[in-house]
Scaffold this active site. Sequence first.
Site, short mmCIF file in Angstrom:
data_model
loop_
_atom_site.label_atom_id
_atom_site.label_comp_id
_atom_site.label_asym_id
_atom_site.label_seq_id
_atom_site.Cartn_x
_atom_site.Cartn_y
_atom_site.Cartn_z
N CYS A 1 26.21 37.28 39.44
CA CYS A 1 27.24 37.17 40.48
C CYS A 1 26.77 37.70 41.84
O CYS A 1 27.40 37.41 42.86
CB CYS A 1 28.52 37.87 40.04
SG CYS A 1 29.23 37.06 38.59
N HIS B 1 32.84 39.17 46.20
CA HIS B 1 32.71 38.29 45.04
C HIS B 1 34.05 38.18 44.32
O HIS B 1 34.79 39.15 44.20
CB HIS B 1 31.64 38.87 44.09
CG HIS B 1 31.64 38.16 42.78
ND1 HIS B 1 31.54 36.80 42.68
CD2 HIS B 1 31.78 38.63 41.51
CE1 HIS B 1 31.59 36.46 41.41
NE2 HIS B 1 31.74 37.55 40.68
N ASN C 1 36.44 32.78 38.78
CA ASN C 1 35.14 33.41 39.09
C ASN C 1 34.05 32.33 39.00
O ASN C 1 33.75 31.84 37.93
CB ASN C 1 34.90 34.53 38.07
CG ASN C 1 33.60 35.28 38.31
OD1 ASN C 1 32.75 34.85 39.08
ND2 ASN C 1 33.43 36.40 37.63
O1 UT7 Z 1 31.80 38.60 37.72
C1 UT7 Z 1 31.09 39.64 37.17
C2 UT7 Z 1 31.85 40.91 37.16
N1 UT7 Z 1 33.00 40.84 36.31
C3 UT7 Z 1 33.97 41.71 36.44
O2 UT7 Z 1 33.88 42.53 37.32
C4 UT7 Z 1 35.13 41.69 35.49
C5 UT7 Z 1 35.56 43.10 35.18
N2 UT7 Z 1 36.65 43.22 34.20
C6 UT7 Z 1 37.88 42.73 34.38
O3 UT7 Z 1 38.15 42.10 35.39
C7 UT7 Z 1 38.96 43.06 33.36
O4 UT7 Z 1 38.47 44.03 32.47
C8 UT7 Z 1 39.46 41.82 32.57
C9 UT7 Z 1 40.28 40.91 33.49
C10 UT7 Z 1 38.29 41.08 31.99
C11 UT7 Z 1 40.38 42.24 31.43
O5 UT7 Z 1 41.46 43.04 31.88
P1 UT7 Z 1 41.81 44.41 31.15
O6 UT7 Z 1 43.00 44.93 31.80
O7 UT7 Z 1 40.57 45.26 31.16
O8 UT7 Z 1 42.18 43.94 29.69
P2 UT7 Z 1 41.51 44.31 28.28
O9 UT7 Z 1 40.21 43.60 28.13
O10 UT7 Z 1 41.50 45.79 28.09
O11 UT7 Z 1 42.54 43.68 27.26
C12 UT7 Z 1 43.89 44.13 27.18
C13 UT7 Z 1 44.61 43.34 26.10
C14 UT7 Z 1 43.87 43.32 24.78
O12 UT7 Z 1 44.84 43.39 23.75
P3 UT7 Z 1 45.16 44.79 23.02
O13 UT7 Z 1 43.87 45.23 22.40
O14 UT7 Z 1 45.65 45.71 24.09
O15 UT7 Z 1 46.22 44.40 22.04
C15 UT7 Z 1 43.23 41.96 24.74
O16 UT7 Z 1 43.02 41.47 23.44
O17 UT7 Z 1 44.75 41.97 26.49
C16 UT7 Z 1 44.24 41.12 25.46
N3 UT7 Z 1 43.67 39.93 26.08
C17 UT7 Z 1 44.37 38.83 26.39
N4 UT7 Z 1 45.67 38.53 26.23
C18 UT7 Z 1 46.09 37.32 26.68
C19 UT7 Z 1 42.38 39.73 26.47
N5 UT7 Z 1 42.25 38.53 27.02
C20 UT7 Z 1 43.47 37.94 27.00
C21 UT7 Z 1 43.98 36.71 27.44
N6 UT7 Z 1 45.28 36.43 27.25
N7 UT7 Z 1 43.19 35.80 28.05
#
Ligand code: UT7
Length: 334
Positions: A113, A261, A291
């Site tokens: 990225c 980004h 993204n």
């Molecule tokens: O481009 C390169 C750089 N990339 C980045 O900088 C991305 C950095 N990370 C992020 O932007 C965030 O961590 C995400 C957007 C990827 C995820 O957000 P989060 O608030 O960190 O969510 P999480 O991964 O901790 O997941 C929270 C919950 C989980 O369920 P439980 O374990 O709390 O029951 C996931 O299973 O959300 C669930 N989940 C979803 N639910 C509905 C994960 N993906 C989805 C989804 N739809 N698509």
Amino acid sequence: MRRAKITGTGMYVPDRVVTNADLTQFMDTSDEWIVQRSGIRERRWIEPGQAPSDLARAACQQALEAASLEVSDVDCILLATLSSEHDFPGTSFFLHEKLGAGEIPCLDLRAQCSGFLYALSFADALVVSGKYRRVLVVGCEVHSTGLDISTRGRDVAVLFGDGAGAVVVEANDDPEDPSGLLELRLHAQGRHADKLWIEAPSSASSPVRLTHEMIDDGRVFPKMEGRFVFKHAVRRMPEVLHEALSAASIKLDDVGLFLFHQANLRINEFVANQLGIPPDKLFNNIERYGNCSAASIPMLLAECARNGRLQPGQIVCLTAFGSGFTWASAVVRW
Ligand code: UT7
């Protein structure tokens, strides 16, 4: 002193719009979750028959037109991507042929990225050193064909989109024209390479790079430790942004436009808040494109050039963070 200057911008996204609601056909997700966590409402996916180099070609043609140049005026093509059209040769070679670029050199850069800012930095060095006068710098991604669009891959699949952006970097020898690339700062930390990566196929996998088991286990799809990546992004982006501004002797308040980004709207708002950047100085388009990795920043530049957000003389600060880990920032006088 010679400067390198961006003289044209272009972008292209496929026509096919995939909304958050569309994704619910394939996986257990919701518009609410995606918008709340990332700010994304829709993204573009290619249609069968479209290749990354087609997207890149359209973006390049627009950038060349904006710079009033033909491809025969260009000395070199640098293309940043993490979603190469084939293992080899690089996407830039397919683009080269489609543009009719004669026999000029081209190469792919792999810094994920931050790839566009890495490529811009090398273009700057090539132009300032006098090696080349005009370099076409492209960011291009087709993510859609490499995502796990089942519920297993939903944490990553909802975030990414397809697109391309390009700029023409030219030598500016006019002492009366202060515009150009003022500073570019690049960083990497390979220690966290597997926090956001695609494991397979791998030439380190002996005796074969790709097995049925790898496919069945989903190791061919991108994997991310989202929270870990998020924490590093919100630390590294302000760090490198300050470093670039201070090296350019530009105060934060003197920057007219910040383009970050487009990984997550929450990351960008968090960073902007931390730095005290007013919302009207930050432009995002993640809501519409998701993204697009190496293509995100040149797509932002192309949109801002067209919507009047980029004005001559304005200071623009470009900042990225991505897999590798990589992070980078550029300060530009438009
Ligand atoms: O481009 C390169 C750089 N990339 C980045 O900088 C991305 C950095 N990370 C992020 O932007 C965030 O961590 C995400 C957007 C990827 C995820 O957000 P989060 O608030 O960190 O969510 P999480 O991964 O901790 O997941 C929270 C919950 C989980 O369920 P439980 O374990 O709390 O029951 C996931 O299973 O959300 C669930 N989940 C979803 N639910 C509905 C994960 N993906 C989805 C989804 N739809 N698509």
